[in-house]
Design an enzyme around this catalytic site. Structure first.
Site, short mmCIF file in Angstrom:
data_model
loop_
_atom_site.label_atom_id
_atom_site.label_comp_id
_atom_site.label_asym_id
_atom_site.label_seq_id
_atom_site.Cartn_x
_atom_site.Cartn_y
_atom_site.Cartn_z
N GLU A 58 0.80 -1.19 0.15
CA GLU A 58 -0.39 -0.16 0.29
C GLU A 58 1.17 1.58 -0.53
O GLU A 58 1.47 1.36 1.02
CB GLU A 58 -1.07 0.03 1.18
CG GLU A 58 -1.84 -1.40 1.29
CD GLU A 58 -2.75 -1.41 1.90
OE1 GLU A 58 -3.60 -2.47 2.20
OE2 GLU A 58 -2.81 -0.55 2.90
N CYS A 87 3.80 8.10 1.44
CA CYS A 87 4.00 7.11 2.65
C CYS A 87 4.35 6.12 1.47
O CYS A 87 3.52 5.69 1.18
CB CYS A 87 3.20 7.02 3.36
SG CYS A 87 3.68 6.01 4.50
N CYS A 140 6.57 -7.51 6.97
CA CYS A 140 7.69 -7.16 7.84
C CYS A 140 7.82 -7.67 8.70
O CYS A 140 7.12 -8.71 8.95
CB CYS A 140 7.17 -5.94 8.63
SG CYS A 140 8.63 -5.50 9.91
N CYS A 199 6.06 -6.24 15.01
CA CYS A 199 6.30 -5.18 16.14
C CYS A 199 4.64 -4.91 16.60
O CYS A 199 3.80 -5.77 16.12
CB CYS A 199 6.40 -3.76 15.99
SG CYS A 199 7.92 -4.00 15.21
N CYS A 210 1.56 -3.86 15.54
CA CYS A 210 1.35 -2.75 14.01
C CYS A 210 1.18 -4.29 13.24
O CYS A 210 1.62 -5.40 13.04
CB CYS A 210 3.13 -2.74 12.99
SG CYS A 210 3.55 -2.80 11.69
N GLY A 232 6.75 -2.60 6.32
CA GLY A 232 7.87 -2.67 5.25
C GLY A 232 9.35 -2.03 6.29
O GLY A 232 8.98 -1.20 6.94
N GLU A 233 10.09 -2.80 6.82
CA GLU A 233 11.24 -2.57 7.68
C GLU A 233 12.19 -1.23 6.30
O GLU A 233 13.14 -2.65 5.47
CB GLU A 233 11.91 -2.65 8.47
CG GLU A 233 13.72 -2.92 8.91
CD GLU A 233 13.56 -1.33 9.36
OE1 GLU A 233 12.45 -0.41 10.83
OE2 GLU A 233 14.78 -0.14 8.84
N SER A 255 12.31 5.81 7.22
CA SER A 255 12.11 5.53 9.33
C SER A 255 12.54 4.33 9.80
O SER A 255 12.44 3.01 8.65
CB SER A 255 10.39 5.53 9.38
OG SER A 255 9.60 5.16 10.35
N SER A 305 11.78 4.86 14.62
CA SER A 305 10.21 4.25 16.23
C SER A 305 10.72 3.66 16.87
O SER A 305 10.91 2.69 17.73
CB SER A 305 10.08 3.05 15.04
OG SER A 305 9.33 3.04 13.90
N LEU A 306 11.12 4.71 18.29
CA LEU A 306 11.05 4.28 19.63
C LEU A 306 10.12 3.72 19.77
O LEU A 306 10.54 2.84 20.89
CB LEU A 306 11.20 5.93 20.54
CG LEU A 306 12.54 5.75 21.69
CD1 LEU A 306 13.96 4.84 21.16
CD2 LEU A 306 13.02 7.17 21.06
N HIS A 307 9.55 4.18 20.82
CA HIS A 307 8.16 3.31 20.88
C HIS A 307 7.86 3.14 23.12
O HIS A 307 6.98 2.64 22.97
CB HIS A 307 7.60 2.65 20.22
CG HIS A 307 7.28 2.62 18.92
ND1 HIS A 307 6.54 3.57 18.72
CD2 HIS A 307 8.01 1.89 17.80
CE1 HIS A 307 6.69 3.98 16.95
NE2 HIS A 307 7.23 3.08 16.68
N ASN A 351 -3.01 3.33 16.01
CA ASN A 351 -4.20 3.16 15.35
C ASN A 351 -4.52 2.28 15.15
O ASN A 351 -4.23 0.56 15.28
CB ASN A 351 -3.48 3.74 13.42
CG ASN A 351 -3.66 5.08 13.62
OD1 ASN A 351 -4.69 6.15 14.39
ND2 ASN A 351 -2.88 5.68 13.13
N CYS A 380 -0.60 5.92 9.44
CA CYS A 380 0.26 5.00 9.85
C CYS A 380 -0.51 3.31 10.86
O CYS A 380 -1.14 3.36 11.78
CB CYS A 380 0.63 5.37 11.00
SG CYS A 380 1.61 6.58 11.08
N1 SAH Z 1 9.42 -0.40 9.41
C1 SAH Z 1 9.72 1.25 9.67
C2 SAH Z 1 8.78 1.94 9.29
C3 SAH Z 1 7.23 1.64 8.94
S1 SAH Z 1 6.58 1.83 10.16
C4 SAH Z 1 9.46 1.72 11.68
O1 SAH Z 1 8.84 0.55 11.57
O2 SAH Z 1 9.31 2.74 10.63
C5 SAH Z 1 6.05 3.47 10.10
C6 SAH Z 1 5.35 4.08 11.58
O3 SAH Z 1 4.25 3.29 12.04
C7 SAH Z 1 6.66 3.58 12.70
O4 SAH Z 1 6.83 4.34 13.78
C8 SAH Z 1 5.43 2.33 13.36
O5 SAH Z 1 5.97 1.60 14.71
C9 SAH Z 1 4.19 3.30 13.23
N2 SAH Z 1 3.32 2.60 13.28
C10 SAH Z 1 2.78 0.93 13.06
N3 SAH Z 1 1.73 -0.08 13.81
C11 SAH Z 1 1.36 1.42 13.84
C12 SAH Z 1 -0.32 1.64 14.70
N4 SAH Z 1 -1.12 0.40 14.85
N5 SAH Z 1 -1.13 2.77 15.22
C13 SAH Z 1 0.33 4.14 14.97
N6 SAH Z 1 1.78 3.90 14.56
C14 SAH Z 1 2.15 3.09 14.23
FE1 SF4 Z 2 8.10 -3.97 10.90
FE2 SF4 Z 2 7.89 -0.34 11.41
FE3 SF4 Z 2 5.47 -2.69 11.53
FE4 SF4 Z 2 7.58 -3.15 13.72
S1 SF4 Z 2 6.48 -1.09 12.35
S2 SF4 Z 2 6.20 -4.52 12.21
S3 SF4 Z 2 9.47 -2.52 11.57
S4 SF4 Z 2 6.86 -1.95 9.41
#
Ligand code: SAH
Ligand code: SF4
Length: 385
Positions: free
Chosen positions: A97, A110, A117, A121, A124, A171-172, A203, A225-227, A303, A346
């Protein structure tokens, strides 16, 4: 670079030096490469016959040995807020997408870098789909090409709708390193999409060795992506943290900004999960963790997707978290959720992934348990609605 299906070179995959080399290899001068790049990326042309400043002989020759072939659009959705989403079908039937988010003068695309991926995480939905494969350069650039074309032929003053690109789709990106670098070179090139270097953002979830390599290869903005502000929690939310823990990640971020020797900062993305990482103590730990890192913080309200097990905190909690960080002197923004009505926000991007890790099956079983009904894998994206 030669497409296995057709035996032709897909010109969407070539950065400027590669395009020049290709034209030299067929006995043509460099400037032809430049003319063709402009036709392909600026005018969005995929038919050599339309390239009116090339002679007939060259056009015929090009059609024999080359092609301009983007992935197919499987589905196009328009959100009430102007966000557009494309589900893009790749050669083997997998889908990824791409999302366009307009915001005043700014238009952010985006872009996805992998089918699914592997990093899983916990919050995600892309991760829950499992992993199939890396995208090729033409599949990455093909997303930009399709989006760019959807706005019609640009006028000759050079107005472009896509002013920013973020590698934040599925994807990463650092695990598809070479292809992503080449694609970002084409995005930045004036004869490509002319996106300013500060406006191409990669990212990453923190693939530390590749972060060091990135500096040596290309100048783009970095988002991480610290989180979570401590290893224990981050191991749970972003499992790759077990391999590259916070101390290493923070060191890599510092080095990245220091080496460039300009005023840049790393954007720290922090998805807010109700009751999990949004407490006062987390804000305090985050302040301590980032105290020496030139950074800004982007808070992303979670989200939701089915069976994620997480909730988005309410507005008050989100604001309180932001205010604590701001008081400590951090530029802290809250990412507005866009395109929610078309599942373009996201973490909601699922495409259609034929998983090789069996993760999607496990996830499907989990959803099935919960709803006590079967959701076919091919319909996994519907589970997200
Ligand atoms: N893999 C890379 C880039 C894609 S994810 C990464 O992780 O950085 C893009 C962003 O969306 C990241 O910061 C990710 O952590 C965030 N993201 C993933 N799932 C999400 C969700 N359910 N709600 C909000 N942000 C989310
Ligand atoms: Fe992959 Fe980024 Fe989603 Fe983590 S947040 S599963 S690295 S796409």
């Amino acid at each position: 670079m030669t497409a296995p299906q057709t035996g032709k070179t897909n010109l969407l995959a070539l950065n400027r030096p590669q395009m020049e080399a290709f034209f030299e290899s067929i006995g043509e001068k460099k400037f032809r490469a430049h003319q063709v790049m402009k036709w392909v990326h600026f005018f969005g042309v995929n038919d050599f016959e339309a390239m009116s400043n090339l002679g007939k002989v060259l056009r015929t020759r090009l059609a024999e040995v080359a092609e301009i072939r983007a992935p197919e659009i499987a589905l196009q959705s328009f959100s009430e807020d102007g966000t557009r989403k494309w589900v893009v079908r790749l050669d083997n039937g997998n889908c990824v997408e791409t999302v366009f988010i307009p915001d005043g003068e700014r238009g952010t695309l985006c872009v996805s870098s992998q089918v699914g991926c592997a990093l899983d995480c916990s919050f995600c939905s892309t991760g829950k789909q499992g992993f199939q494969r890396d995208l090729t350069v033409d599949e990455i650039i093909g997303q930009v090409w399709l989006a760019h074309r959807s706005f019609g032929v640009p006028d000759n003053r050079g107005h472009r709708h896509i002013t920013n690109v973020v590698m934040m789709g599925m994807g990463e990106p650092l695990l598809n390193f070479e292809n992503v670098i080449t694609a970002m070179e084409i995005m930045k090139d004036d004869l490509g999409y002319g996106v300013a270097k500060k406006r191409v953002t990669l990212s990453t979830s923190g693939i530390v060795p590749k972060m060091y390599e990135l500096y040596d290869r290309i100048d783009v903005a970095l988002a991480v992506s610290l989180h979570a502000p401590n290893d224990e929690l981050r191991n749970e939310l972003v499992p790759v943290n077990k391999k590259y823990p916070l101390a290493d990640l923070i060191a890599a971020c510092k080095e990245y900004v220091t080496k460039f020797n300009d005023s840049r900062r790393v954007t720290m993305e922090y998805v807010l999960l109700d009751g999990v990482n949004d407490k006062f103590e987390h804000a305090e730990q985050l302040i301590e963790l980032l105290k020496d890192v030139p950074s800004k913080i982007n808070l992303i309200p979670f989200n939701p997707f089915p069976s994620s097990g997480y909730k988005r905190p309410n507005g008050l909690r989100i604001r309180a978290f932001q205010e604590r960080l701001q008081k400590a002197g951090f530029v802290t923004t809250i990412r507005t959720t866009r395109g929610e009505d078309i599942d373009a926000a996201c973490g909601q991007l699922v495409g259609q992934v034929q998983d090789r890790t069996r993760r999607a099956e496990q996830w499907q079983a989990k959803i099935q348990d919960k709803h006590n009904k079967k959701i076919p894998l091919s319909d996994a994206s519907a589970a997200n609605r």
